[in-house]
Design a protein around this motif. Structure first.
Motif, PDB file in Angstrom:
ATOM      1  N   THR A 195      61.279 -53.223  54.648  1.00 25.70           N
ATOM      2  CA  THR A 195      61.489 -53.101  55.544  1.00 25.70           C
ATOM      3  C   THR A 195      62.650 -53.866  56.870  1.00 25.70           C
ATOM      4  O   THR A 195      61.997 -54.485  57.226  1.00 25.70           O
ATOM      5  N   THR A 196      63.956 -53.160  57.377  1.00 23.80           N
ATOM      6  CA  THR A 196      64.701 -53.975  58.635  1.00 23.80           C
ATOM      7  C   THR A 196      62.932 -54.692  59.712  1.00 23.80           C
ATOM      8  O   THR A 196      62.506 -53.431  60.064  1.00 23.80           O
ATOM      9  N   GLY A 197      63.575 -55.339  59.554  1.00 25.32           N
ATOM     10  CA  GLY A 197      63.043 -56.082  61.666  1.00 25.32           C
ATOM     11  C   GLY A 197      61.762 -56.146  60.948  1.00 25.32           C
ATOM     12  O   GLY A 197      60.395 -56.219  61.869  1.00 25.32           O
ATOM     13  N   PHE A 198      60.781 -55.836  59.665  1.00 21.70           N
ATOM     14  CA  PHE A 198      59.511 -56.131  59.734  1.00 21.70           C
ATOM     15  C   PHE A 198      58.719 -56.885  59.764  1.00 21.70           C
ATOM     16  O   PHE A 198      59.264 -57.814  59.232  1.00 21.70           O
ATOM     17  N   LYS A 199      57.759 -57.574  60.304  1.00 23.72           N
ATOM     18  CA  LYS A 199      57.270 -58.191  61.112  1.00 23.72           C
ATOM     19  C   LYS A 199      55.949 -58.318  60.276  1.00 23.72           C
ATOM     20  O   LYS A 199      54.436 -57.332  60.388  1.00 23.72           O
ATOM     21  N   ALA A 242      55.381 -62.596  76.419  1.00 20.87           N
ATOM     22  CA  ALA A 242      55.016 -63.637  76.344  1.00 20.87           C
ATOM     23  C   ALA A 242      54.056 -63.916  75.722  1.00 20.87           C
ATOM     24  O   ALA A 242      53.911 -64.968  74.706  1.00 20.87           O
ATOM     25  N   ASN A 243      53.303 -62.656  75.001  1.00 22.86           N
ATOM     26  CA  ASN A 243      52.395 -62.814  73.520  1.00 22.86           C
ATOM     27  C   ASN A 243      53.069 -61.073  73.118  1.00 22.86           C
ATOM     28  O   ASN A 243      52.787 -60.352  72.150  1.00 22.86           O
ATOM     29  N   PRO A 244      54.109 -61.580  71.917  1.00 21.44           N
ATOM     30  CA  PRO A 244      54.773 -60.472  71.171  1.00 21.44           C
ATOM     31  C   PRO A 244      53.860 -60.063  69.955  1.00 21.44           C
ATOM     32  O   PRO A 244      53.291 -58.645  69.742  1.00 21.44           O
ATOM     33  N   SER A 245      52.805 -60.959  69.713  1.00 19.96           N
ATOM     34  CA  SER A 245      51.553 -60.188  69.170  1.00 19.96           C
ATOM     35  C   SER A 245      50.587 -59.727  69.227  1.00 19.96           C
ATOM     36  O   SER A 245      49.749 -58.916  68.763  1.00 19.96           O
ATOM     37  N   GLY A 246      50.389 -59.319  70.768  1.00 18.25           N
ATOM     38  CA  GLY A 246      49.713 -58.316  71.425  1.00 18.25           C
ATOM     39  C   GLY A 246      50.080 -57.093  71.735  1.00 18.25           C
ATOM     40  O   GLY A 246      49.485 -55.936  72.330  1.00 18.25           O
ATOM     41  N   LEU A 247      51.652 -56.880  71.066  1.00 15.56           N
ATOM     42  CA  LEU A 247      52.066 -55.592  70.986  1.00 15.56           C
ATOM     43  C   LEU A 247      51.455 -54.651  70.906  1.00 15.56           C
ATOM     44  O   LEU A 247      50.615 -54.831  68.821  1.00 15.56           O
ATOM     45  N   THR A 248      51.769 -53.498  70.449  1.00 15.67           N
ATOM     46  CA  THR A 248      50.363 -52.167  69.939  1.00 15.67           C
ATOM     47  C   THR A 248      51.911 -51.865  68.313  1.00 15.67           C
ATOM     48  O   THR A 248      52.683 -51.405  69.008  1.00 15.67           O
ATOM     49  N   LYS A 249      51.586 -51.763  67.471  1.00 15.54           N
ATOM     50  CA  LYS A 249      52.322 -51.495  66.339  1.00 15.54           C
ATOM     51  C   LYS A 249      52.199 -49.769  65.796  1.00 15.54           C
ATOM     52  O   LYS A 249      51.219 -48.948  66.239  1.00 15.54           O
ATOM     53  N   LEU A 250      53.738 -48.754  66.113  1.00 11.25           N
ATOM     54  CA  LEU A 250      53.058 -47.387  66.413  1.00 11.25           C
ATOM     55  C   LEU A 250      54.024 -46.430  64.989  1.00 11.25           C
ATOM     56  O   LEU A 250      53.455 -45.807  64.694  1.00 11.25           O
ATOM     57  N   GLY A 251      54.517 -47.108  64.370  1.00  9.08           N
ATOM     58  CA  GLY A 251      55.073 -46.708  62.938  1.00  9.08           C
ATOM     59  C   GLY A 251      56.535 -46.919  63.808  1.00  9.08           C
ATOM     60  O   GLY A 251      56.741 -46.386  64.632  1.00  9.08           O
ATOM     61  N   GLY A 252      56.924 -46.641  62.071  1.00 13.15           N
ATOM     62  CA  GLY A 252      58.652 -46.258  62.985  1.00 13.15           C
ATOM     63  C   GLY A 252      59.549 -47.730  63.267  1.00 13.15           C
ATOM     64  O   GLY A 252      60.545 -47.566  63.871  1.00 13.15           O
ATOM     65  N   ASN A 253      58.733 -48.646  62.413  1.00 11.96           N
ATOM     66  CA  ASN A 253      59.744 -49.896  63.559  1.00 11.96           C
ATOM     67  C   ASN A 253      59.567 -49.921  64.756  1.00 11.96           C
ATOM     68  O   ASN A 253      60.274 -50.637  65.363  1.00 11.96           O
TER      69      ASN A 253
END
Length: 527
Positions: free
Chosen positions: A31-35, A443-454
């Motif tokens: 998946t492109t850009g998947f973390k 400052a904390n990208p791990s705190g972002l919420t995943k919504l699907g669709g990258n």
């Protein structure tokens, strides 16, 4: 009931969650850009059987007796390390590396992504084609072609195919490189009067400094030069004590984008002094060589039947002992007089050297029968540009002139660079920075919420208050055009984690099995 049963159940649940995350990672390996996600465990609350006691005078201290009640999922983190960059050959694809996210928008809602598989839609919108979300950045709304202003808020990037660029009239012509200091001078001339039939055989000779003559087919002139050579000419105006004209030319455009050409002749004149103010404010006088500039084509007949007249006021350039052009006051000038023996009744008088040396002059191109454009162009001739000044050194002659302005054109192609600037190339040869892609830094990208669709969205722990649109450069990131960022999932790590998770799950299931057998033994004691 045995506590170990509950511990085993908690272990099964926790390892199931970990397996879910591992499965999702492996599923998105392409998946492109998947973390990738990562599960961390932590122990649950422990039951205290007895507390700790402090040491006494006759006995030592004791530690607390506690029985753990199992394991729980401590966190599911998103690992925002960079994925590998894979070239695609599609110029609208962008691979972003570093701590930054692309910004895409639907209406007033902004989302963030590392998927740079963008393209232009039918209306020129730069979008994420899988969802139609608009890529955010800054549009170039100025006349500046080389840079996009990023001071305002970001907006949708829209670059329509085949968009038009209006023509721009020429405003400036810049001279650069070098005039040869060893240019030979005209020391005299001879000519035969061919205006009568048969031609007059008497040869006329002149060697008076400052005297000029206009050559023609009826009156050819043989010039004597200071280097000992001679040259016969049948056109042009020549002055004793000056050099042969050095011909420079540049194209220029009127307000309708129609191209014209201007010739400017430069003739080396007298050696004198120039007095100028240096960079420290001091008045300096130095020996100087002067050059006179004049229009080389005062009147031009255009193909549309109109006529253009070029007017350049008397312009003198003085180069000091170091070959540097100086604007200042000259110590001497040279006047010019026509040869009274010439049979050319309409000679073109060369301008005299003026009392001042200049770095800038204004050439006026007047269209006497306008083609619909502005009746005249005023073009600044810049002889001392800071980036590439005109000099006078010995040994070579490379003077050239470059002008601005251009005719109208249509957008032919676009390209991207490493900081997200989208540059359009037009059919008139002009390259214009059309837009610049913006990014967001958390400052904390791990705190972002995943919504699907990258896609990601801000959360309470992503430091959303600090989010603002930034350039790729200011965010410390980098864009690789014609490429995409791949998933950062490491299959070797995921398979290892899968084995460990499987063994952990099996071990916890054994806890329940053994606990059940122990309970069965306890129940069987009654029999």
């Amino acid at each position: 009931m045995m506590r170990s049963l509950f511990s085993g159940v908690s272990g099964l649940k926790s390892h199931t969650t970990r397996m879910d995350v591992i499965g999702n990672n492996i599923a998105n390996v392409n998946t492109t850009g998947f973390k990738a996600g990562r599960v961390t465990f932590e122990d649950m609350l422990s039951q205290t059987l007895s507390g700790a006691s402090s040491p006494g005078t006759t006995i030592g201290g004791t530690n607390p007796k506690q029985v753990g009640l199992g394991v729980t999922v401590g966190g599911i983190d998103t690992v925002f390390s960079d994925g590998s960059v894979q070239g695609t050959g599609k110029n609208t694809d962008l691979a972003l590396t570093g701590n930054a996210m692309f910004m895409v928008k639907r209406g007033d809602q902004t989302y963030y992504t590392r998927n740079g598989a963008f393209e232009f839609d039918a209306k020129g919108n730069y979008v994420l084609p899988s969802s139609g979300l608009h890529v955010q950045g800054w549009m170039n709304k100025t006349t500046e072609h080389s840079k996009v202003s990023t001071d305002g808020a970001v907006e949708n990037i829209v670059i329509e195919a085949g968009k038009m660029m209006a023509p721009k009239a020429t405003e400036k012509a810049t001279y650069s490189e070098n005039l040869d200091a060893n240019t030979p001078m005209i020391t005299g001339y001879t000519f035969i009067d061919n205006s009568t039939t048969p031609p007059t055989t008497r040869v006329r000779t002149s060697a008076n400094s400052g005297m000029y003559i206009t050559a023609s087919k009826a009156q050819p002139v043989t010039l004597s030069l200071s280097d000992g050579t001679k040259q016969t000419v049948t056109s042009g105006t020549y002055t004793i004590g000056r050099s042969l004209p050095k011909v420079t030319s540049f194209g220029y455009y009127d307000t309708l984008g129609i191209k014209h050409e201007s010739l400017v002749f430069l003739e080396k004149a007298i050696v004198t002094t120039v007095t100028y103010t240096d960079e420290d404010g001091n008045t300096v006088t130095k020996r100087a060589s002067t050059w006179v500039a004049r229009s080389g084509n005062p009147t031009v007949k255009n193909i549309d039947g109109s006529e253009t007249r070029h007017t350049l006021p008397p312009t003198t350039l003085a180069f000091d002992e170091e070959g540097v052009l100086r604007a200042g006051t000259l110590g001497a000038v040279q006047t010019v007089t026509p040869d009274p023996n010439s049979n050319v009744t309409t000679p073109v008088a060369p301008p005299p050297t003026t009392g001042n040396s200049t770095e800038v002059a204004t050439l006026t191109a007047a269209h006497t029968v306008p083609n619909g454009s502005k009746p005249s162009n005023e073009i600044t001739l810049q002889f001392a540009d800071a980036n590439s000044p005109l000099t006078q050194y010995g040994g070579y002659d490379t003077i050239k002139a470059a002008s601005d302005g251009y005719t109208g054109g249509t957008l032919a192609s676009v390209s991207f660079d490493s900081v997200g600037v989208i540059t359009g190339t037009y059919t008139n040869g002009v390259r214009r920075a059309e837009a610049q892609v913006g990014v967001a830094k958390f400052a904390n990208p791990s705190g972002l919420t995943k919504l699907g669709g990258n896609l990601y969205q801000e959360s309470n722990n992503s430091n959303s208050k600090a989010v603002r649109a930034q350039t790729v450069e200011s965010a410390g990131a980098k864009i690789t055009p014609s490429s995409l960022e791949m998933s950062n999932v490491d299959l070797a790590d995921q398979f290892s984690d899968m084995i460990i998770t499987q063994r952990g799950y099996q071990s916890n299931s054994k806890i329940i099995t053994v606990g059940d057998e122990m309970l069965e033994t306890l129940i069987n004691m009654k029999r």
